[in-house]
Design an enzyme around this catalytic site. Structure first.
Site, mmCIF file in Angstrom:
data_model
loop_
_atom_site.group_PDB
_atom_site.id
_atom_site.type_symbol
_atom_site.label_atom_id
_atom_site.label_comp_id
_atom_site.label_asym_id
_atom_site.label_seq_id
_atom_site.Cartn_x
_atom_site.Cartn_y
_atom_site.Cartn_z
ATOM 1 N N ALA A 66 0.868 -1.181 0.000
ATOM 2 C CA ALA A 66 0.000 0.000 0.000
ATOM 3 C C ALA A 66 0.905 1.232 0.000
ATOM 4 C CB ALA A 66 -0.882 -0.008 1.248
ATOM 5 N N GLY A 111 0.685 -5.121 0.839
ATOM 6 C CA GLY A 111 -0.481 -5.209 -0.041
ATOM 7 C C GLY A 111 -0.164 -5.936 -1.351
ATOM 8 N N GLU A 114 -0.414 -9.531 -0.502
ATOM 9 C CA GLU A 114 -1.854 -9.807 -0.298
ATOM 10 C C GLU A 114 -2.583 -9.890 -1.641
ATOM 11 O OE1 GLU A 114 -2.069 -6.432 2.478
ATOM 12 O OE2 GLU A 114 -3.097 -7.774 3.861
ATOM 13 N N GLU A 134 4.501 -5.163 7.227
ATOM 14 C CA GLU A 134 3.727 -4.144 7.946
ATOM 15 C C GLU A 134 4.217 -3.944 9.375
ATOM 16 O OE1 GLU A 134 2.440 -6.493 6.022
ATOM 17 O OE2 GLU A 134 0.903 -5.632 4.734
HETATM 18 N N1 COA Z 1 4.600 3.280 -0.741
HETATM 19 C C1 COA Z 1 5.026 4.439 -1.253
HETATM 20 N N2 COA Z 1 6.218 4.569 -1.871
HETATM 21 C C2 COA Z 1 6.993 3.484 -1.953
HETATM 22 C C3 COA Z 1 6.622 2.243 -1.437
HETATM 23 C C4 COA Z 1 5.352 2.154 -0.807
HETATM 24 N N3 COA Z 1 4.888 1.000 -0.306
HETATM 25 N N4 COA Z 1 7.607 1.337 -1.670
HETATM 26 C C5 COA Z 1 8.574 2.021 -2.329
HETATM 27 N N5 COA Z 1 8.214 3.308 -2.506
HETATM 28 C C6 COA Z 1 8.969 4.381 -3.158
HETATM 29 C C7 COA Z 1 10.152 4.831 -2.321
HETATM 30 O O1 COA Z 1 9.742 5.774 -1.344
HETATM 31 C C8 COA Z 1 11.046 5.424 -3.378
HETATM 32 O O2 COA Z 1 10.573 6.710 -3.712
HETATM 33 P P1 COA Z 1 11.646 7.917 -3.956
HETATM 34 O O3 COA Z 1 12.405 7.486 -5.192
HETATM 35 O O4 COA Z 1 10.777 9.104 -4.158
HETATM 36 O O5 COA Z 1 12.520 7.967 -2.735
HETATM 37 C C9 COA Z 1 10.792 4.535 -4.602
HETATM 38 O O6 COA Z 1 9.553 3.878 -4.352
HETATM 39 C C10 COA Z 1 11.864 3.477 -4.779
HETATM 40 O O7 COA Z 1 11.985 2.737 -3.561
HETATM 41 P P2 COA Z 1 13.376 2.568 -2.749
HETATM 42 O O8 COA Z 1 13.035 2.333 -1.325
HETATM 43 O O9 COA Z 1 14.293 3.691 -3.068
HETATM 44 O O10 COA Z 1 13.927 1.244 -3.455
HETATM 45 P P3 COA Z 1 14.904 0.159 -2.795
HETATM 46 O O11 COA Z 1 15.322 -0.712 -3.919
HETATM 47 O O12 COA Z 1 15.968 0.819 -1.993
HETATM 48 O O13 COA Z 1 13.996 -0.672 -1.773
HETATM 49 C C11 COA Z 1 11.994 -1.838 -1.076
HETATM 50 C C12 COA Z 1 12.910 -1.430 -2.258
HETATM 51 C C13 COA Z 1 10.766 -2.496 -1.688
HETATM 52 C C14 COA Z 1 12.736 -2.834 -0.164
HETATM 53 C C15 COA Z 1 11.603 -0.584 -0.275
HETATM 54 O O14 COA Z 1 11.106 0.389 -1.197
HETATM 55 C C16 COA Z 1 10.528 -0.830 0.752
HETATM 56 O O15 COA Z 1 10.817 -1.350 1.797
HETATM 57 N N6 COA Z 1 9.284 -0.397 0.452
HETATM 58 C C17 COA Z 1 8.184 -0.502 1.391
HETATM 59 C C18 COA Z 1 7.686 -1.912 1.510
HETATM 60 C C19 COA Z 1 6.599 -1.991 2.531
HETATM 61 O O16 COA Z 1 6.812 -1.788 3.717
HETATM 62 N N7 COA Z 1 5.385 -2.302 2.062
HETATM 63 C C20 COA Z 1 4.260 -2.496 2.921
HETATM 64 C C21 COA Z 1 3.439 -1.286 3.009
HETATM 65 S S1 COA Z 1 2.036 -1.598 4.062
#
Ligand code: COA
Length: 260
Positions: A66, A111, A114, A134
């Site tokens: 999400a 999400g 999910e 989460e």
């Molecule tokens: N919601 C909003 N933005 C998100 C996102 C999310 N769930 N997941 C990634 N992004 C965005 C990042 O903020 C980043 O934006 P920016 O370029 O403006 O800084 C962009 O996507 C790229 O992500 P980044 O974190 O730089 O890539 P990474 O390769 O270093 O890491 C992940 C990848 C997937 C490990 C990391 O993005 C992450 O942990 N995301 C969240 C996952 C999560 O907790 N999901 C559950 C949500 S309930």
């Protein structure tokens, strides 16, 4: 159908839905969820669509969860509505009555995991990572992840994933039964489309009844589920496709199912 954050393509009887916000790793914001809801409803009622492939744009991510920008400012009542809305969209996918193949091309987190679990079959690229992180945000899954994960991999394994928030590799997800198969990333989409085309060639009413029998039957007491199965068996016995399927077998030819 045209959307801002979702691509819809057709290849014969197979529809391909691509979540398309690659700059944020295809995170699901309210608008994207709503576009997905509208596309799923449309494809559900389109009888020429017999199977769906669901994937994410770009090479890095299926869906990274999400949208955390929206989560960060959520109120208790807003959060509840958000979860109900997400659960509803995933239910619509599970209840399409047609197979939906998740082609997991990268991160399937929160999400995203999910969403993949609401699909009928999950194929993962060998580079994919799955998980329910989460807990690391101080929240819990809200799109039925606590329920579907436990049903797919079992309670003990689900609790470990949900409580640790760990990301697991595609191979580990396969070992746990969370994904059906793992393929090289370059072959993922072709493999998902191949499987979708194969399922699209099967008898659509029988496909729908199998999906109903498994999804609904698993939530019933066993005896009631067996009665439900027997009733569906009776109904499918009256279809043209049943006559075609049995005749084709006896005549040693390939059946041509019409969904009637
Ligand atoms: N919601 C909003 N933005 C998100 C996102 C999310 N769930 N997941 C990634 N992004 C965005 C990042 O903020 C980043 O934006 P920016 O370029 O403006 O800084 C962009 O996507 C790229 O992500 P980044 O974190 O730089 O890539 P990474 O390769 O270093 O890491 C992940 C990848 C997937 C490990 C990391 O993005 C992450 O942990 N995301 C969240 C996952 C999560 O907790 N999901 C559950 C949500 S309930």
């Amino acid at each position: 159908m045209s959307f801002e954050n979702l691509l819809v393509d057709r290849e014969g009887a197979v529809a391909i839905l691509t979540l398309n916000r690659p700059k944020v790793l295809n995170a699901l914001n309210t608008q994207t969820l709503d576009e997905l809801r509208r596309a799923v409803l449309e494809l559900t009622h389109d009888e020429t669509v017999r199977a769906v492939v669901l994937t994410g744009a770009g090479e890095k991510s299926f869906v990274a969860g999400a949208d955390i920008n929206e989560l960060a400012v959520q109120t208790p009542t807003g959060g509840r509505e958000h979860a109900i809305r997400g659960q509803h969209v995933l239910d619509l996918i599970e209840q399409m009555g047609k197979p939906v193949i998740a082609a997991i091309n990268g991160y399937a987190l929160g999400g995203g995991c999910e969403l993949a679990m609401a699909c009928t079959i999950r194929i993962a690229a060998d580079t994919a990572k799955l998980g329910q992180p989460e807990i690391n945000l101080g929240i819990i899954p809200g799109y039925a992840g606590t329920q579907r994960l436990a049903r797919i991999v079992g309670k003990g394994r689900a609790l470990e994933l949900l409580l640790s928030g760990d990301q697991i590799s595609a191979r580990e997800a396969h070992r746990l039964g969370l994904v059906n198969r793992v393929v090289p990333a370059a072959e993922l989409l072709a493999e998902a489309k191949r499987l979708a085309a194969t399922l699209a060639s099967k008898a659509p009413i029988a496909i729908r009844y199998i999906l109903d029998a498994v999804h609904q039957g698993l939530e019933m007491p066993f005896a009631q589920a067996q009665t439900f199965e027997a009733t569906l068996f009776g109904l499918v016995s009256g279809t043209e496709d049943m006559r075609e399927g049995t005749a084709a077998f006896l005549e040693k030819r390939t059946p041509a199912f019409k969904g009637q």
